[in-house]
Design a protein around this motif. Structure first.
Motif, mmCIF file in Angstrom:
data_model
loop_
_atom_site.group_PDB
_atom_site.id
_atom_site.type_symbol
_atom_site.label_atom_id
_atom_site.label_comp_id
_atom_site.label_asym_id
_atom_site.label_seq_id
_atom_site.Cartn_x
_atom_site.Cartn_y
_atom_site.Cartn_z
ATOM 1 N N SER A 131 34.291 -92.625 -23.226
ATOM 2 C CA SER A 131 33.874 -91.244 -22.954
ATOM 3 C C SER A 131 32.808 -91.151 -21.876
ATOM 4 O O SER A 131 32.744 -90.168 -21.143
ATOM 5 N N THR A 132 31.959 -92.161 -21.769
ATOM 6 C CA THR A 132 30.777 -92.092 -20.913
ATOM 7 C C THR A 132 30.893 -93.033 -19.718
ATOM 8 O O THR A 132 31.943 -93.629 -19.476
ATOM 9 N N ILE A 133 29.792 -93.155 -18.973
ATOM 10 C CA ILE A 133 29.637 -94.219 -17.982
ATOM 11 C C ILE A 133 28.737 -95.261 -18.623
ATOM 12 O O ILE A 133 27.604 -94.959 -19.016
ATOM 13 N N VAL A 134 29.249 -96.462 -18.766
ATOM 14 C CA VAL A 134 28.525 -97.526 -19.464
ATOM 15 C C VAL A 134 28.056 -98.550 -18.445
ATOM 16 O O VAL A 134 28.805 -98.940 -17.539
ATOM 17 N N GLY A 135 26.805 -98.974 -18.585
ATOM 18 C CA GLY A 135 26.262 -99.963 -17.673
ATOM 19 C C GLY A 135 25.288 -100.889 -18.365
ATOM 20 O O GLY A 135 24.984 -100.721 -19.556
ATOM 21 N N PRO A 136 24.767 -101.883 -17.624
ATOM 22 C CA PRO A 136 23.818 -102.841 -18.191
ATOM 23 C C PRO A 136 22.588 -102.134 -18.764
ATOM 24 O O PRO A 136 22.103 -101.141 -18.206
ATOM 25 N N THR A 137 22.073 -102.667 -19.847
ATOM 26 C CA THR A 137 21.006 -102.010 -20.607
ATOM 27 C C THR A 137 19.801 -101.615 -19.758
ATOM 28 O O THR A 137 19.338 -100.467 -19.810
ATOM 29 N N ASN A 138 19.278 -102.532 -18.954
ATOM 30 C CA ASN A 138 18.061 -102.251 -18.184
ATOM 31 C C ASN A 138 18.284 -101.152 -17.154
ATOM 32 O O ASN A 138 17.418 -100.293 -16.939
ATOM 33 N N GLU A 139 19.446 -101.167 -16.501
ATOM 34 C CA GLU A 139 19.716 -100.158 -15.477
ATOM 35 C C GLU A 139 19.968 -98.790 -16.106
ATOM 36 O O GLU A 139 19.502 -97.767 -15.597
ATOM 37 N N ILE A 140 20.687 -98.762 -17.210
ATOM 38 C CA ILE A 140 20.941 -97.492 -17.881
ATOM 39 C C ILE A 140 19.636 -96.898 -18.419
ATOM 40 O O ILE A 140 19.410 -95.684 -18.354
ATOM 41 N N LYS A 141 18.765 -97.747 -18.931
ATOM 42 C CA LYS A 141 17.458 -97.279 -19.407
ATOM 43 C C LYS A 141 16.682 -96.629 -18.265
ATOM 44 O O LYS A 141 16.076 -95.558 -18.441
ATOM 45 N N ALA A 142 16.701 -97.247 -17.088
ATOM 46 C CA ALA A 142 15.988 -96.701 -15.931
ATOM 47 C C ALA A 142 16.629 -95.404 -15.432
ATOM 48 O O ALA A 142 15.930 -94.459 -15.060
ATOM 49 N N ILE A 143 17.947 -95.349 -15.418
ATOM 50 C CA ILE A 143 18.650 -94.125 -14.997
ATOM 51 C C ILE A 143 18.285 -92.971 -15.923
ATOM 52 O O ILE A 143 17.959 -91.864 -15.473
ATOM 53 N N ASN A 144 18.307 -93.217 -17.218
ATOM 54 C CA ASN A 144 17.983 -92.153 -18.165
ATOM 55 C C ASN A 144 16.521 -91.732 -18.074
ATOM 56 O O ASN A 144 16.201 -90.552 -18.277
ATOM 57 N N ALA A 145 15.643 -92.662 -17.744
ATOM 58 C CA ALA A 145 14.237 -92.304 -17.542
ATOM 59 C C ALA A 145 14.096 -91.352 -16.356
ATOM 60 O O ALA A 145 13.321 -90.381 -16.399
ATOM 61 N N LEU A 146 14.855 -91.598 -15.294
ATOM 62 C CA LEU A 146 14.788 -90.754 -14.097
ATOM 63 C C LEU A 146 15.326 -89.347 -14.349
ATOM 64 O O LEU A 146 14.916 -88.393 -13.684
ATOM 65 N N ILE A 147 16.266 -89.204 -15.294
ATOM 66 C CA ILE A 147 16.782 -87.857 -15.587
ATOM 67 C C ILE A 147 16.059 -87.239 -16.788
ATOM 68 O O ILE A 147 16.426 -86.145 -17.246
ATOM 69 N N GLY A 148 15.030 -87.927 -17.282
ATOM 70 C CA GLY A 148 14.221 -87.372 -18.366
ATOM 71 C C GLY A 148 14.873 -87.417 -19.726
ATOM 72 O O GLY A 148 14.568 -86.604 -20.605
ATOM 73 N N ALA A 149 15.768 -88.390 -19.921
ATOM 74 C CA ALA A 149 16.452 -88.514 -21.212
ATOM 75 C C ALA A 149 15.678 -89.471 -22.113
ATOM 76 O O ALA A 149 15.064 -90.423 -21.648
ATOM 77 N N ARG A 150 15.728 -89.219 -23.409
ATOM 78 C CA ARG A 150 15.058 -90.096 -24.374
ATOM 79 C C ARG A 150 16.095 -90.807 -25.243
ATOM 80 O O ARG A 150 17.155 -90.265 -25.542
#
Length: 210
Positions: free
Chosen positions: A103-122
């Motif tokens: 359903s989603t876009i799945v990526g490596p843990t560290n990069e996804i964590k950083a992407i979500n931080a940039l869009i303000g997701a928790r």
């Protein structure tokens, strides 16, 4: 709709689609997917065996060569969050697959964590993230680059709504983490971008969905 990348199995056994090609049942060794992200839209989606449906995409396809036939794997040139130089990911490039079964876009843990931080997701655990629904329209564009061409995703395309455990609507990030270094471009990407799997030429094509 199942996992589109598993047309060739790992043990190289003949699949039903290969049988169809060999028997001349399909007009070309190609199949394609249209996914309608509007839950009230009709049709909800379309699988074409033997070609693509121009009623559901705009312009020409951008093709990338398959680097691993077992998984319809290809090279992704990069991912950029907004115009922030700190928001560059998948650098200098990375390996990805297109999968209608994700359903989603799945990526490596560290990069996804950083992407979500940039869009303000928790984080809400298990590799999933949520954002404040009031902020969705103010979130940055996220751009994936494939075959040298930019494929932008608006926040309304990479954020989706679902009912939370407390009965309230949650706005969920379409970027989900996994320990595997391989990126998976699931429905969050395949919805906005019609996807063609060209078995004969060993390539995958993407074009904007109508």
């Amino acid at each position: 709709m199942g996992m589109a990348y598993q047309v060739l199995s790992v043990d190289n056994t003949i699949t039903p689609f290969q049988h169809m090609i060999a028997q001349g049942v399909v007009s070309a060794p190609v199949f394609s997917f249209y996914l309608n992200r509007d839950v009230k839209g009709r049709p909800g989606g379309e699988l074409i065996l033997g070609g693509s449906d121009p009623n559901h995409y705009i312009g020409n396809f951008t093709y990338v060569p398959v680097t691993n036939q077992s998984y319809w794997q290809f090279t992704m040139d990069g991912l950029l969050v907004g115009n922030n130089t700190d928001g560059k990911f998948c650098s200098p490039n990375c390996q990805a697959i297109a999968d209608t079964g994700t359903s989603t876009i799945v990526g490596p843990t560290n990069e996804i964590k950083a992407i979500n931080a940039l869009i303000g997701a928790r984080s809400v655990g298990n590799g999933n993230y949520v954002v404040d629904c009031k902020r969705v329209n103010a979130l940055p564009i996220v751009t994936l680059t494939l075959g040298g061409k930019a494929f932008p995703l608006k926040p309304s395309q990479y954020i989706y709504k679902q009912l939370g455990l407390n009965g309230n609507i949650q706005c969920v990030s379409g970027f989900e983490s996994d320990d595997d270094p391989l990126w998976i471009l699931g429905d969050v990407f395949i919805g906005p971008y019609y996807t063609e799997f060209d078995f004969g030429r060993n390539r995958i094509g993407f074009a904007p969905s109508k």
